[in-house]
Design an enzyme around this catalytic site. Structure first.
Site, PDB file in Angstrom:
ATOM      1  N   LYS A 194       0.841  -1.194   0.000  1.00 29.52           N
ATOM      2  CA  LYS A 194       0.000   0.000   0.000  1.00 29.52           C
ATOM      3  C   LYS A 194       0.878   1.246   0.000  1.00 29.52           C
ATOM      4  CE  LYS A 194      -1.844   2.530   3.225  1.00 29.52           C
ATOM      5  NZ  LYS A 194      -1.740   3.859   2.589  1.00 29.52           N
ATOM      6  N   CYS A 302      13.486  10.608   6.794  1.00 30.90           N
ATOM      7  CA  CYS A 302      13.536  10.041   8.146  1.00 30.90           C
ATOM      8  C   CYS A 302      14.921  10.170   8.757  1.00 30.90           C
ATOM      9  CB  CYS A 302      13.083   8.591   8.122  1.00 30.90           C
ATOM     10  SG  CYS A 302      13.924   7.637   6.871  1.00 30.90           S
ATOM     11  N   GLU A 399      10.492  15.140  15.980  1.00 28.61           N
ATOM     12  CA  GLU A 399      10.810  15.116  14.556  1.00 28.61           C
ATOM     13  C   GLU A 399       9.933  16.147  13.839  1.00 28.61           C
ATOM     14  OE1 GLU A 399       9.515  11.592  12.366  1.00 28.61           O
ATOM     15  OE2 GLU A 399      11.402  11.602  11.269  1.00 28.61           O
TER      16      GLU A 399
END
Ligand code: NAI
Length: 810
Positions: A194, A302, A399
């Protein structure tokens, strides 16, 4: 002044847009909406639940309508994958390699189309999609074509898993697809993938390419949709493994949802990676490195170097250089080939970035942005510096996932390492120093899966990528990445010896009055073994250990939460074991074997007396225990990493590092052998351990620590806490300073451990209630144990010195 003079004086860039009409034509052909790719066919969702608009973040224009796959569609995709699996996994590796090679080639042939489509859908500059994302996609299929080819000869003890569910994010849509699909299908699995709801278009085009190379139907299925579609995949009972990349909260949820299901899991989650500049660094190079670290892909990476840690003496100079560089930055149309930074993927993410920056400023940070042009329509965010950030500021630890750099200073190397590691994440780090000794020293101390020395954001299919701590577990790329899509081949046990039956005699009873359940009271209470000392249970309680006939054999301390906490604290402090040389660890494990060997008769007697072993069984178990200690003493200095040679004049040192502090929960079968089979690989690799020995037959373990006491094992390296297995296992699983946990007990206990481990994304290895043949050298020892006791850190080192001839001039 004429035009030419003006241009010459200004030296500004003119527009250099990449042509996009042929991609727009393709989008136009799908105006009515994209379908799902299941079983090699395009199909509409079975239940209409509306569509998702996929927009160009640079101008808000709708590019296409994406289907939302429901449960029925996910079921159909999993069924198609399951149907394709026997044939696909049964193909000779060479046949699968040919398909992967074809995919690599077809990606290359369509590279410009894919780059433009990705830029339109995601907002990242065409310079990046063209030169980084798409070439790396092709590289992943080439590299893994190689693994498909070599699998049978290089990993003969491994087999594929079955149907794999893969959920990917929007920041590198096609690259994440390749990172997931290439190793999975190379290993022989079939896939239901997905893509992220913001960026599904390149995955749908890739599905078309799968048709073009005649990939067998069902091997790759692509279902689009949002989080609910992802959840259907996660919860599907016929899926053998979930591979997820995305946010830490969703990763934790998936850990909880898969607990106890037996699904294999890899999580690649967030990060807040340090970019450390020492005063002896080449400052101009480090500024360019920083541009690639935090402004690559608008900082939506990331492993972005989002925390600049700069040595105090050069902080002002470096900041000036960064600001000068940013004043020349170009933010704008991502299709323009001369643009530094494109658009943020979606207004939701834009708002999130802005909210975090505002929170940081409200908490004392100072914001700086260059005075440069920024389109006033579309989803753009200026590159941003946040200075005056103290460690308690939200932006120091959260983050941001945008083009925002926080800046802190340090004085000493020690302080730099402390600041770098003062975070729950551990994905990557970048170190800048011209002193290679210092750089490597810092690299070894940083808790992160990837460390770049004098470079940043380097990726290659041959080099594993993945996190420490809450950045997740598992690796993508390299041989270690292949293992994530494989399991130990079933039904091959290289040595005779059947699985010992679990002895179903009554469990020991805890009481504080010293009465055994039916046996004579023996005036002996074996204590815990914590920090190199025998210590009583904190609550003063003990429990009777029964022998195999249910007769009281002796008392042991009844461990509690506090005892586990004390044991973990001792293990945390015993860090010198992790930095000891492999040779030292080997010597000590040999010494444990030597000291145990001296007590052969006594231990065999105890195995017969306490665990009901026959004379022969006791002899075999003892002999296997000694042999196991020898095996791991041998492995301690042989389970090496690798040196990769990725493109671009780099070497990458893939180092096997210990997890840190590990919990080890032992089964009841073969209580001496199973304990040693679990403890020895963990300490051989440099972990410090808290062991919960067999609940049923703990006296073997309490005898065993007397051997440890005489074998120079440093205090805190091995700690033993006796008591109720599942209660203690849960405490270990919930403990934030435990980095990994092995559990051998019931299926329910395995499930509870996996569930509780989500709190800090701990790595777990559980037996799902299945027995293991501890006598067998294929099941009871070997590389599988060593792999589970390690995490790979890739340290990238560029080379090349212009003064010695520059490019290739050696
Ligand atoms: P997300 O974690 O929600 O989305 C990632 C993928 O997971 C998408 O395909 C999404 O549809 C799917 N997903 C969402 N909920 C799910 C569920 N319950 N079960 C299964 N699949 C599910 O990330 P999102 O909301 O797009 O971004 C939020 C933040 O996450 C970002 O600001 C960033 O901090 C972080 N993030 C980190 C990434 C990384 O590479 N580590 C990538 C994307 C986001």
């Amino acid at each position: 002044m004429n035009d030419i003079t003006e241009i010459f004086q200004a030296m500004s860039y003119g527009p250099a847009p990449e042509q996009a009409d042929y991609v727009e034509d393709w989008l136009g052909q799908h105006e009515s909406g994209f379908e799902l790719f299941i079983d090699g066919q395009w199909c509409r969702p079975q239940t209409s639940t509306g569509t998702i608009a996929s927009c160009n973040p640079a101008n808000g224009k709708v590019l296409g309508k994406i289907a939302r796959a429901g449960k029925d569609d996910v079921d159909a995709a999993v069924a198609a994958a399951a149907a394709a699996y026997p044939k696909w996994s049964g193909l000779p590796g060479h046949e699968r390699a040919k398909y992967l090679y074809a995919l690599a080639r077809v990606v290359q042939k369509n590279s410009r189309f894919l780059a433009v489509l990705e830029t339109l859908d995601n907002g990242k500059p065409i310079r990046e999609t063209r030169d980084i994302d798409v070439p790396l996609v092709a590289r992943h299929f080439y590299y893994h074509a190689g693994w498909a080819q070599l699998l049978e000869s290089e990993m003969p003890d491994q087999q594929s898993l079955g149907v794999v569910g893969q959920i990917i994010p929007w920041n590198f849509p096609l690259l994440m697809l390749a990172w997931k699909i290439a190793p999975a299908i190379a290993a022989g699995n079939c896939v239901v993938l997905k893509p992220a709801e913001y960026t599904s278009l390149s995955a749908l085009y890739f599905a078309q390419l799968c048709q073009e190379v005649n990939l067998p139907p069902g091997v790759i299925n692509i279902v689009t949709g949002a989080g609910e579609t992802g959840e259907h995949i996660v919860k599907h009972p016929d899926i053998a493994k979930i591979a997820f990349t995305g946010s830490t909260p969703v990763g934790k949820k998936i850990r909880e949802q898969t607990a106890g299901t037996g699904k294999k899991l890899t999580l690649e989650l967030g990060g807040k990676s340090p970019f450390i500049v020492f005063e002896d660094a080449d400052l101009d190079s480090s500024v360019e490195g920083l541009v690639d670290a935090i402004w690559f892909n608008q900082g939506q990476v990331c492993c972005a170097g989002s925390r600049l840690l700069v040595q105090e003496g050069i902080a002002e100079r470096l900041l000036e250089k960064i600001k000068t560089r940013l004043q020349a930055f170009r933010v704008g149309d991502p299709l323009d080939k001369a643009i530094d930074m494109g658009a943020i993927v979606d207004p939701v993410q834009h708002a999130r970035i802005d909210a975090l920056v505002n929170a940081g400023v409200a908490e004392g940070a100072t914001r700086w942005q260059p005075a440069i042009d920024c389109p006033d329509t579309g989803c753009f965010y200026l590159p941003t510096l946040l200075t005056d950030v103290d460690t308690s500021n939200t932006v120091a630890s959260e983050e941001i996932f945008g083009p925002v750099l926080t800046v802190m200073t340090f004085r000493t190397m020690k302080e730099a390492v402390a600041l770098a590691n003062n975070i729950r994440y551990g994905l990557a780090a970048s170190i800048w120093s011209e002193n290679i000794n210092r750089a490597l020293e810092v690299a070894s101390q940083i808790k992160a899966g990837v460390v770049w020395v004098n470079c940043t954001n380097q990726f290659d299919a041959a080099c594993g990528f993945g996190g420490y701590r809450e950045s997740g577990f598992g690796r993508e790329g390299g041989k270690e990445g292949m293992y994530e899509y494989l399991k130990q081949r079933e039904g091959k046990s290289s040595k005779a010896g059947s699985v010992a039956p679990v002895i179903a005699t009554p469990a020991p009873q805890a009481d504080d009055a010293g009465r055994g359940a039916g046996g004579a009271v023996i005036d002996q209470t074996a204590k815990h073994y914590i920090n190199g000392k025998q210590v009583r249970a904190d609550n003063g309680l003990s429990r009777m250990a029964l022998d195999a006939d249910g007769v009281g054999a002796g008392r042991v301390a009844d461990g509690s939460r506090k005892d586990i906490r004390d044991a973990v604290e001792a293990a945390v402090k015993a860090g010198s074991w992790s930095s000891a040389t492999a040779h030292t660890r080997a010597q000590i494990i040999y010494y444990i074997a030597e000291n145990l060997g001296r007590r052969e008769a006594e231990f065999q007697q105890r195995l017969m007396q306490f665990a009901g072993a026959s004379r022969k069984a006791a002899r075999d178990e003892f002999a296997a225990t000694l042999s196991r200690l020898f095996s791991y003493a041998a492995w301690a200095d042989k389970f090496d990493g690798a040196v990769h040679t990725p493109p671009l004049r780099n070497v990458a040192l893939a180092v096997n590092e210990p997890l840190g502090v590990m919990g080890i929960v032992c089964p009841d079968v073969m209580p001496l052998l199973s304990l040693v089979s679990l403890m020895a690989p963990a300490i051989a690799m440099g972990n410090r351990v808290v062991v919960v020995p067999s609940e049923r037959f703990p006296l073997l373990a309490t005898d065993f620590y007397q051997v440890l006491e005489t074998s120079d094992v440093p205090a805190g390296t091995v700690n033993l806490v006796t008591g109720e297995r599942d209660a203690l296992a849960t405490v270990l699983a919930e403990h934030h300073q435990v980095d990994g946990l092995w559990y051998h007990g019931s299926a329910a206990g395995s499930s509870a451990v996996e569930l509780a481990s989500a709190c800090n994304v701990k790595r777990t290895w559980v037996n799902q209630g299945q027995p293991r043949d501890w006598l067998s050298v294929t099941q009871g020892e070997g590389r599988q144990f060593l792999r589970e006791a390690c995490q790979v850190k890739n340290i990238w080192l560029p080379y090349g010195d212009e003064s010695r001839g520059g490019k290739g001039g050696y």
